[in-house]
Design an enzyme around this catalytic site. Structure first.
Site, PDB file in Angstrom:
ATOM      1  N   LYS A   1       4.675  -0.207  10.550  1.00  0.00           N
ATOM      2  CA  LYS A   1       4.104   1.151  11.460  1.00  0.00           C
ATOM      3  C   LYS A   1       2.651   1.221  11.481  1.00  0.00           C
ATOM      4  O   LYS A   1       1.939   1.440  12.539  1.00  0.00           O
ATOM      5  CB  LYS A   1       4.767   2.178  10.609  1.00  0.00           C
ATOM      6  CG  LYS A   1       6.182   2.642  10.635  1.00  0.00           C
ATOM      7  CD  LYS A   1       6.205   3.963  10.023  1.00  0.00           C
ATOM      8  CE  LYS A   1       5.846   4.075   8.647  1.00  0.00           C
ATOM      9  NZ  LYS A   1       6.860   3.168   7.540  1.00  0.00           N
TER      10      LYS A   1
ATOM     11  N   ARG B   1       2.965  -8.944   1.376  1.00  0.00           N
ATOM     12  CA  ARG B   1       1.484  -8.023   1.507  1.00  0.00           C
ATOM     13  C   ARG B   1       1.027  -7.682   0.264  1.00  0.00           C
ATOM     14  O   ARG B   1      -0.184  -7.487   0.210  1.00  0.00           O
ATOM     15  CB  ARG B   1       2.146  -6.726   2.372  1.00  0.00           C
ATOM     16  CG  ARG B   1       1.275  -5.678   2.534  1.00  0.00           C
ATOM     17  CD  ARG B   1       1.453  -4.446   3.324  1.00  0.00           C
ATOM     18  NE  ARG B   1       2.148  -3.385   2.648  1.00  0.00           N
ATOM     19  CZ  ARG B   1       2.737  -2.409   3.145  1.00  0.00           C
ATOM     20  NH1 ARG B   1       2.690  -2.324   4.404  1.00  0.00           N
ATOM     21  NH2 ARG B   1       3.260  -1.461   2.362  1.00  0.00           N
TER      22      ARG B   1
ATOM     23  N   ARG C   1      -1.274  -3.662  -2.920  1.00  0.00           N
ATOM     24  CA  ARG C   1      -1.053  -2.357  -2.988  1.00  0.00           C
ATOM     25  C   ARG C   1      -0.087  -2.159  -4.374  1.00  0.00           C
ATOM     26  O   ARG C   1       0.702  -2.854  -4.438  1.00  0.00           O
ATOM     27  CB  ARG C   1      -0.241  -2.009  -1.866  1.00  0.00           C
ATOM     28  CG  ARG C   1      -0.956  -1.078  -0.642  1.00  0.00           C
ATOM     29  CD  ARG C   1      -0.335  -0.720   0.505  1.00  0.00           C
ATOM     30  NE  ARG C   1       0.867   0.042   0.216  1.00  0.00           N
ATOM     31  CZ  ARG C   1       1.399   0.865   1.181  1.00  0.00           C
ATOM     32  NH1 ARG C   1       1.052   0.676   2.464  1.00  0.00           N
ATOM     33  NH2 ARG C   1       2.490   1.348   0.965  1.00  0.00           N
TER      34      ARG C   1
ATOM     35  N   ARG D   1       8.506  12.889   7.339  1.00  0.00           N
ATOM     36  CA  ARG D   1       9.646  12.013   6.353  1.00  0.00           C
ATOM     37  C   ARG D   1      10.535  12.906   5.968  1.00  0.00           C
ATOM     38  O   ARG D   1      11.817  12.357   5.403  1.00  0.00           O
ATOM     39  CB  ARG D   1       9.141  11.397   5.434  1.00  0.00           C
ATOM     40  CG  ARG D   1       8.157  10.345   5.902  1.00  0.00           C
ATOM     41  CD  ARG D   1       7.781   9.397   4.825  1.00  0.00           C
ATOM     42  NE  ARG D   1       6.269   8.757   5.027  1.00  0.00           N
ATOM     43  CZ  ARG D   1       6.114   7.504   4.805  1.00  0.00           C
ATOM     44  NH1 ARG D   1       6.736   6.683   4.030  1.00  0.00           N
ATOM     45  NH2 ARG D   1       4.914   7.182   5.023  1.00  0.00           N
TER      46      ARG D   1
ATOM     47  N   ARG E   1      11.579   2.779  -2.442  1.00  0.00           N
ATOM     48  CA  ARG E   1      11.054   3.397  -1.235  1.00  0.00           C
ATOM     49  C   ARG E   1      12.058   3.286   0.004  1.00  0.00           C
ATOM     50  O   ARG E   1      12.252   4.000   0.676  1.00  0.00           O
ATOM     51  CB  ARG E   1       9.644   2.667  -0.953  1.00  0.00           C
ATOM     52  CG  ARG E   1       8.522   3.322  -1.509  1.00  0.00           C
ATOM     53  CD  ARG E   1       7.192   2.211  -1.575  1.00  0.00           C
ATOM     54  NE  ARG E   1       6.814   1.826  -0.503  1.00  0.00           N
ATOM     55  CZ  ARG E   1       6.408   0.392  -0.287  1.00  0.00           C
ATOM     56  NH1 ARG E   1       6.060  -0.359  -1.069  1.00  0.00           N
ATOM     57  NH2 ARG E   1       5.832   0.239   0.718  1.00  0.00           N
TER      58      ARG E   1
HETATM   59  P1  ADP Z   1       5.301   2.631   3.523  1.00  0.00           P
HETATM   60  O1  ADP Z   1       5.009   1.424   4.210  1.00  0.00           O
HETATM   61  O2  ADP Z   1       6.175   2.597   2.230  1.00  0.00           O
HETATM   62  O3  ADP Z   1       6.262   3.712   4.366  1.00  0.00           O
HETATM   63  P2  ADP Z   1       2.939   4.484   3.639  1.00  0.00           P
HETATM   64  O4  ADP Z   1       1.515   3.844   3.533  1.00  0.00           O
HETATM   65  O5  ADP Z   1       3.358   5.236   4.827  1.00  0.00           O
HETATM   66  O6  ADP Z   1       4.181   3.246   3.077  1.00  0.00           O
HETATM   67  O7  ADP Z   1       3.125   5.713   2.471  1.00  0.00           O
HETATM   68  C1  ADP Z   1       2.744   5.265   1.060  1.00  0.00           C
HETATM   69  C2  ADP Z   1       3.365   6.438   0.011  1.00  0.00           C
HETATM   70  O8  ADP Z   1       2.599   7.660   0.420  1.00  0.00           O
HETATM   71  C3  ADP Z   1       4.944   6.797   0.230  1.00  0.00           C
HETATM   72  O9  ADP Z   1       5.685   6.012  -0.487  1.00  0.00           O
HETATM   73  C4  ADP Z   1       4.774   8.301  -0.282  1.00  0.00           C
HETATM   74  O10 ADP Z   1       4.587   8.380  -1.825  1.00  0.00           O
HETATM   75  C5  ADP Z   1       3.383   8.630   0.401  1.00  0.00           C
HETATM   76  N1  ADP Z   1       3.579   9.495   1.586  1.00  0.00           N
HETATM   77  C6  ADP Z   1       3.130   9.010   2.729  1.00  0.00           C
HETATM   78  N2  ADP Z   1       3.625   9.793   3.896  1.00  0.00           N
HETATM   79  C7  ADP Z   1       4.406  10.917   3.141  1.00  0.00           C
HETATM   80  C8  ADP Z   1       4.863  11.649   3.777  1.00  0.00           C
HETATM   81  N3  ADP Z   1       5.226  12.084   5.024  1.00  0.00           N
HETATM   82  N4  ADP Z   1       5.486  12.672   2.952  1.00  0.00           N
HETATM   83  C9  ADP Z   1       5.827  12.168   1.422  1.00  0.00           C
HETATM   84  N5  ADP Z   1       5.246  11.385   1.088  1.00  0.00           N
HETATM   85  C10 ADP Z   1       4.465  10.522   1.866  1.00  0.00           C
END
Ligand code: ADP
Length: 191
Positions: free
Chosen positions: A13, A127, A133, A88, A144
């Protein structure tokens, strides 16, 4: 254009969000990036979010919604935006609807990247070595994925019902995925 980019963790994404945002001249708003920036700056928001992120859980809706509301109200998002990683949860869908409606607009499209979950675990572990990370360990990656399946996958049907869902094959070369997304969104923009 007011766009949402969805897909399981590791679907690519973030990479695609930047390309799409550039093409349509809108800011890419990544909730994950905003949270990470806050964690590294040690802000109150970062402190509140960190323990959820580290364990692969979602940050509570109340915190996330407030943060997105503030970001979307900024001047650069007035004529459109691309959301990466939001909404989400169903509660976030409602909240976003309210934000968009109160500005007198509507969502144009929701792009979902479809990928093979096993392939993804491998990608994310790789990654982890490059970016370091803290939430890219195998246990947390699997958590996740579970959280995504439980809380976020249901959103796909919501947007499909509204007729704004676009499913794009997220496997293969980055450039090919980008071309597929552009082709689908060009149709939306012209309609
Ligand atoms: P991923 O690649 O795992 O989807 P992101 O970088 O988009 O990771 O998000 C990392 C973390 O940030 C998520 O695992 C969550 O803890 C938090 N997070 C991101 N966006 C949201 C959201 N819309 N609602 C709740 N938590 C979020």
């Amino acid at each position: 254009m007011r766009l949402i980019l969805m897909g399981p963790p590791g679907a690519g994404k973030g990479t695609q969000a930047q390309f799409v945002a550039d093409r349509f001249g809108v800011p890419a708003i990544s909730t994950g990036d905003i949270f990470r920036a806050n964690v590294s700056q040690g802000t109150a928001l970062g402190l509140a979010a960190q323990r959820y992120m580290d364990s692969g859980e979602y940050v509570p809706d109340e915190i996330t919604n407030k943060m997105v509301r503030i970001r979307i109200d900024e001047a650069d998002a007035e004529s459109g935006f691309l959301l990466d990683g939001y909404p989400r949860t169903l509660a976030q869908v409602d909240e976003l609807d309210d934000m968009v409606a109160s500005s007198g607009h509507r969502l144009d499209a929701v792009v979902v990247l479809t990928v093979d979950p096993e392939e993804i675990v491998a990608r994310l572990l790789q990654r982890a070595q490059v970016e370091g990370r803290p939430d890219d360990t195998e246990d947390v990656i699997r958590r996740r994925q579970e959280v995504y399946a439980e809380q976020t996958e249901p959103l796909i049907e919501v947007y499909r019902t509204r007729g704004i869902l676009i499913e794009v094959d997220g496997m293969g070369e980055v450039d090919d995925v980008t071309s597929r997304i552009f082709a689908a969104l060009d149709v939306v923009q012209q309609s």
